[in-house]
Design a protein around this motif. Structure first.
Motif, PDB file in Angstrom:
ATOM      1  N   LYS A 156      20.899  55.570  -9.108  1.00 40.48           N
ATOM      2  CA  LYS A 156      20.749  55.677  -7.649  1.00 40.48           C
ATOM      3  C   LYS A 156      20.074  54.436  -7.083  1.00 40.48           C
ATOM      4  N   VAL A 157      19.065  53.920  -7.803  1.00 42.85           N
ATOM      5  CA  VAL A 157      18.363  52.715  -7.348  1.00 42.85           C
ATOM      6  C   VAL A 157      19.345  51.546  -7.252  1.00 42.85           C
ATOM      7  N   GLU A 158      20.166  51.386  -8.283  1.00 44.08           N
ATOM      8  CA  GLU A 158      21.123  50.276  -8.288  1.00 44.08           C
ATOM      9  C   GLU A 158      22.174  50.446  -7.197  1.00 44.08           C
ATOM     10  N   ALA A 159      22.673  51.673  -7.020  1.00 40.24           N
ATOM     11  CA  ALA A 159      23.704  51.927  -6.005  1.00 40.24           C
ATOM     12  C   ALA A 159      23.180  51.635  -4.604  1.00 40.24           C
ATOM     13  N   LEU A 160      21.965  52.115  -4.310  1.00 34.02           N
ATOM     14  CA  LEU A 160      21.406  51.897  -2.973  1.00 34.02           C
ATOM     15  C   LEU A 160      21.031  50.429  -2.777  1.00 34.02           C
ATOM     16  N   SER A 161      20.561  49.779  -3.834  1.00 34.34           N
ATOM     17  CA  SER A 161      20.229  48.349  -3.752  1.00 34.34           C
ATOM     18  C   SER A 161      21.467  47.536  -3.397  1.00 34.34           C
ATOM     19  N   ASN A 162      22.570  47.819  -4.072  1.00 31.08           N
ATOM     20  CA  ASN A 162      23.815  47.098  -3.812  1.00 31.08           C
ATOM     21  C   ASN A 162      24.322  47.349  -2.392  1.00 31.08           C
ATOM     22  N   GLU A 163      24.187  48.589  -1.940  1.00 34.05           N
ATOM     23  CA  GLU A 163      24.618  48.925  -0.573  1.00 34.05           C
ATOM     24  C   GLU A 163      23.779  48.185   0.464  1.00 34.05           C
ATOM     25  N   LEU A 164      22.461  48.116   0.200  1.00 33.94           N
ATOM     26  CA  LEU A 164      21.568  47.403   1.119  1.00 33.94           C
ATOM     27  C   LEU A 164      21.891  45.910   1.168  1.00 33.94           C
ATOM     28  N   ILE A 165      22.163  45.337   0.019  1.00 34.12           N
ATOM     29  CA  ILE A 165      22.514  43.907  -0.031  1.00 34.12           C
ATOM     30  C   ILE A 165      23.774  43.652   0.788  1.00 34.12           C
ATOM     31  N   TRP A 166      24.769  44.511   0.616  1.00 34.70           N
ATOM     32  CA  TRP A 166      26.042  44.370   1.341  1.00 34.70           C
ATOM     33  C   TRP A 166      25.834  44.520   2.855  1.00 34.70           C
ATOM     34  N   LYS A 167      25.133  45.564   3.269  1.00 32.50           N
ATOM     35  CA  LYS A 167      24.920  45.800   4.700  1.00 32.50           C
ATOM     36  C   LYS A 167      24.085  44.692   5.336  1.00 32.50           C
ATOM     37  N   THR A 168      23.122  44.186   4.590  1.00 25.70           N
ATOM     38  CA  THR A 168      22.259  43.132   5.115  1.00 25.70           C
ATOM     39  C   THR A 168      23.039  41.834   5.314  1.00 25.70           C
ATOM     40  N   ARG A 169      23.913  41.534   4.378  1.00 23.08           N
ATOM     41  CA  ARG A 169      24.721  40.318   4.524  1.00 23.08           C
ATOM     42  C   ARG A 169      25.678  40.418   5.700  1.00 23.08           C
ATOM     43  N   ILE A 170      26.249  41.612   5.897  1.00 24.61           N
ATOM     44  CA  ILE A 170      27.124  41.824   7.065  1.00 24.61           C
ATOM     45  C   ILE A 170      26.320  41.620   8.349  1.00 24.61           C
TER      46      ILE A 170
END
Length: 204
Positions: A156-170
């Motif tokens: 869950k930590v990795e999944a949410l981390s990756n989602e945050l990275i993606w949303k932040t870059r957008i």
């Protein structure tokens, strides 16, 4: 670490954006540092004869309508647009004043409409950016809770981390685009003023 840095940058941008909005409470969604002027004032760009008698008549003239579309297009370099104005009015002879008025009326209507479209788009993106910043902030708090949980769910930590990275870059990419597009209304103002000046000079 990467997530924390990206999220921090988003929050900084969001705060800066909110501060910019507070500068003029009349336009809470306006994201640009430039002051929002909803419409171009005719008096600011035209010192020629009154246009009351032409109004929307420029639309009835196929030649003028086609020329207006070309002159108003940002892909047409300004120096080329000015040349086209001179060539058109040079061949107008006795109808020069009437054609000049119709031409500027068309440019004024068209460029004002373009400008409004760009400004409305900027405000739509601004609202999306505020919503995105709120969601990123909420998910950052969720991530911190997951990271401190015992036992820690690494998936869950990795999944949410990756989602945050993606949303932040957008978010950051949109912010860069907004900064670029914020210059467009000013360039439209300058284009209309420059073409209006050439039209008036050709009338003399």
């Amino acid at each position: 670490m990467i997530v924390r840095v990206l999220v921090t940058s988003v929050l900084v941008l969001a705060v800066a954006s909110t501060t910019a909005h507070a500068a003029d409470p009349r336009f809470p969604d306006w994201p640009c540092t430039q002051a929002k002027v909803p419409e171009i004032s005719l008096a600011a760009v035209w010192g020629g004869p009154p246009l009351d008698d032409v109004q929307n008549k420029w639309k009835d003239d196929a030649r003028i309508s086609a020329l207006v579309a070309k002159l108003a297009a940002r892909k047409t370099p300004l120096d080329e647009a000015e040349k086209l104005v001179k060539e058109f009015l040079a061949g107008s002879a006795a109808n020069k004043t009437a054609n000049a008025k119709l031409l500027f009326a068309g440019l004024f209507d068209t460029l004002n409409a373009q400008r409004s479209q760009v400004m409305n788009g900027l405000e739509r993106v601004s609202r999306k950016q505020r919503d995105a910043a709120d969601k990123i902030r909420e998910e950052a708090i969720q991530l911190q809770a997951l990271q401190g949980a015992t036992p820690r769910d690494e998936a869950k930590v990795e999944a949410l981390s990756n989602e945050l990275i993606w949303k932040t870059r957008i978010f950051e990419d949109r912010h860069k685009v907004v900064r670029f597009v914020c210059e467009v209304p000013t360039s439209i103002d300058q284009r209309l003023f420059a073409l209006g000046r050439v039209i008036q000079q050709e009338m003399e």
